[in-house]
Design a protein around this motif. Sequence first.
Motif, short mmCIF file in Angstrom:
data_model
loop_
_atom_site.label_atom_id
_atom_site.label_comp_id
_atom_site.label_asym_id
_atom_site.label_seq_id
_atom_site.Cartn_x
_atom_site.Cartn_y
_atom_site.Cartn_z
N CYS A 9 0.85 -1.19 0.00
CA CYS A 9 0.00 0.00 0.00
C CYS A 9 0.89 1.24 0.00
CB CYS A 9 -0.89 -0.01 1.24
SG CYS A 9 -1.87 1.50 1.43
N TYR A 52 -6.58 -2.85 3.76
CA TYR A 52 -6.10 -2.74 5.13
C TYR A 52 -6.49 -1.40 5.76
CZ TYR A 52 -3.04 -6.61 3.75
OH TYR A 52 -2.56 -7.80 3.27
N CYS A 53 -6.08 -0.28 5.12
CA CYS A 53 -6.26 1.02 5.76
C CYS A 53 -7.47 1.77 5.22
CB CYS A 53 -4.99 1.87 5.60
SG CYS A 53 -4.63 2.38 3.90
ZN LIG Z 1 -3.26 0.73 3.07
#
Ligand SMILES: [Zn+2]
Length: 126
Positions: A9, A52-53
């Motif tokens: 990412c 994920y984020c």
């Molecule tokens: Zn991320």
Amino acid sequence: MAPWPNQSCPHPGCGQPIRDLLAEMVPNADQARPEFKAVLGQTPGGAITCPYCKQAVEYDTDGKSLVPSVLVPLIYSRAKMERRARDYGSHKKPPDMTMTPEQWVAEDKLMPGALHGYQYVEDGTP
Ligand SMILES: [Zn+2]
């Protein structure tokens, strides 16, 4: 063919390995949008969340690198994600009917830690 970026990412503080953008998990209605086609085609002009984020990422003009995006990202559907997790679990031996999306991405997509606390389309905007 779904994008298979296999890179970290690009957002500072995240950097988790995005093996799969899980683009097929956005709602069917969103899959008709040009932004979705941009993500699938690995071209700029459409963003999707990091699994994920949850921050927006899009493909750079090189067609390979993921970069942070200022666009509103496509967001996954909880219903689709849970259906996929249940389907995966039901094919295990022995079947695991309690499989969650988080467990599914960890096992099937090799992305442990993804989708934890994820705000799905159905959850509305925080
Ligand atoms: Zn991320």
